[in-house]
Design an enzyme around this catalytic site. Sequence first.
Site, PDB file in Angstrom:
ATOM      1  N   GLU A 139      -1.138   3.677   2.851  1.00 17.12           N
ATOM      2  CA  GLU A 139      -0.276   2.207   2.238  1.00 17.12           C
ATOM      3  C   GLU A 139       0.238   1.316   3.070  1.00 17.12           C
ATOM      4  O   GLU A 139       1.204   1.784   3.940  1.00 17.12           O
ATOM      5  CB  GLU A 139       1.249   2.120   1.404  1.00 17.12           C
ATOM      6  CG  GLU A 139       0.307   3.583   0.013  1.00 17.12           C
ATOM      7  CD  GLU A 139       1.804   2.439  -0.781  1.00 17.12           C
ATOM      8  OE1 GLU A 139       1.861   2.176  -1.790  1.00 17.12           O
ATOM      9  OE2 GLU A 139       2.921   3.049  -0.800  1.00 17.12           O
ATOM     10  N   HIS A 152       7.063   7.989   1.002  1.00 18.89           N
ATOM     11  CA  HIS A 152       7.035   5.881   0.599  1.00 18.89           C
ATOM     12  C   HIS A 152       7.482   4.926   2.309  1.00 18.89           C
ATOM     13  O   HIS A 152       8.797   5.963   2.422  1.00 18.89           O
ATOM     14  CB  HIS A 152       7.836   5.339  -0.646  1.00 18.89           C
ATOM     15  CG  HIS A 152       7.680   4.298  -0.349  1.00 18.89           C
ATOM     16  ND1 HIS A 152       7.433   3.069  -0.238  1.00 18.89           N
ATOM     17  CD2 HIS A 152       5.655   3.856  -1.327  1.00 18.89           C
ATOM     18  CE1 HIS A 152       6.671   2.000  -0.295  1.00 18.89           C
ATOM     19  NE2 HIS A 152       6.050   2.574  -1.423  1.00 18.89           N
TER      20      HIS A 152
HETATM   21  P1  PGA Z   1       3.010  -3.620  -3.026  1.00 18.28           P
HETATM   22  O1  PGA Z   1       3.912  -1.913  -2.821  1.00 18.28           O
HETATM   23  O2  PGA Z   1       2.216  -3.301  -4.334  1.00 18.28           O
HETATM   24  O3  PGA Z   1       4.002  -4.419  -4.237  1.00 18.28           O
HETATM   25  O4  PGA Z   1       2.358  -3.675  -1.962  1.00 18.28           O
HETATM   26  C1  PGA Z   1       2.923  -1.064  -2.777  1.00 18.28           C
HETATM   27  C2  PGA Z   1       3.817   0.292  -2.396  1.00 18.28           C
HETATM   28  O5  PGA Z   1       5.203  -0.130  -1.229  1.00 18.28           O
HETATM   29  O6  PGA Z   1       4.047   0.960  -3.012  1.00 18.28           O
END
Ligand code: PGA
Length: 250
Positions: A164, A97
Site C-alpha cells: 500500500e 498498516h
Molecule cells: P483506501 O485505503 O482504499 O481508502 O485508499 C486503503 C487502506 O488504507 O488500506
Amino acid sequence: MKKPIVIGNWKMYVEKPDAVKAFVMKLKRRPQLLSKTDVVVAPPYTLLPALAQVLGTTKTIRTGAQTVSAFLEAKHTGEVSARMLKVFGIGFVIVGHSERRAAGEKDDMIREQIKRTHEAGMTAVLCIGEVERDPHGAHFGVIERQLLQALKDKTTGKLIVAYEPVWAIGKTAGSAEKPAEIQEMVIFIRKTLADILGREQGVKVPILYGGSVEGSNAKELLTDGGVGGFLVGHASADIDSFIEILTALA
Ligand code: PGA
C-alpha cells in the site's frame, strides 16, 4: 486462476451495529459474487460482536481485525489480544498498516503482532508501503527493509502481504498506483519474500495492492497489476461501492 482476495478495511468509517447488519445482509444476497472472490471484512473492534452475530454460520464472508496487541500478558490497558479476537471467529489480522505506523508502531512491535497472530492460528496481513515515490527507486529499499524487519523471525505462519503506497491511500481511483508500476513492485516483493522465507514459502504468499481501489479501477489493477487481490479502505465501508468492486472482479 486463484480467486482474488478482497479485504475490506473499514477503519473508523462504520460506527454502528445496525450498519454492519445492513451491510452483511445485502452482501449475503449476492452469492454469485461471493463465490468468485475470497471476501474478508475487517471492522473496528467494537463491531465484532454484531458482525459475528449477523454472519452466523456464513462461510463465504470471513472476518478480520484491523490490528492486534503485541503483548501476551493481560496487564495492558486498552489492548486486545489475539486470543480475544479468536473468540469472535477472526481469521485475519491486519498488521503494520501505514496509519498505525504513522501513529508510532515500530518494526519490533509489528514483528510481535505477527507472532501473536500466528500463535492464535490466524493469518497476518502485513502492510508495507513507501510514504513517497522516489524517481531514483529508493522506495524499493523502503519496501525491502520493511519486509526484512517484519519477517526477521522467518515466520512459517499464514501470511498475506498488502503493498500500500502511502501516497495513494484514501483518494479516488485516478490516484491509485499505475498497474505497470504495481506489477514491477509485486515482482520485487515476491523476490524479497523468497530471499527471506525461502523460495517454497515465498511463492505461496498472496500479494495484494491497496490504495484508492474502487469499482472503476479494480479489474485493471488486478489483471495488469499482477496482484492476488486488494486491501480496500473507503470503498469497502459502503456496501454499494464494495459490491461494485466485487462485480468488477467477478
Ligand atoms: P483506501 O485505503 O482504499 O481508502 O485508499 C486503503 C487502506 O488504507 O488500506
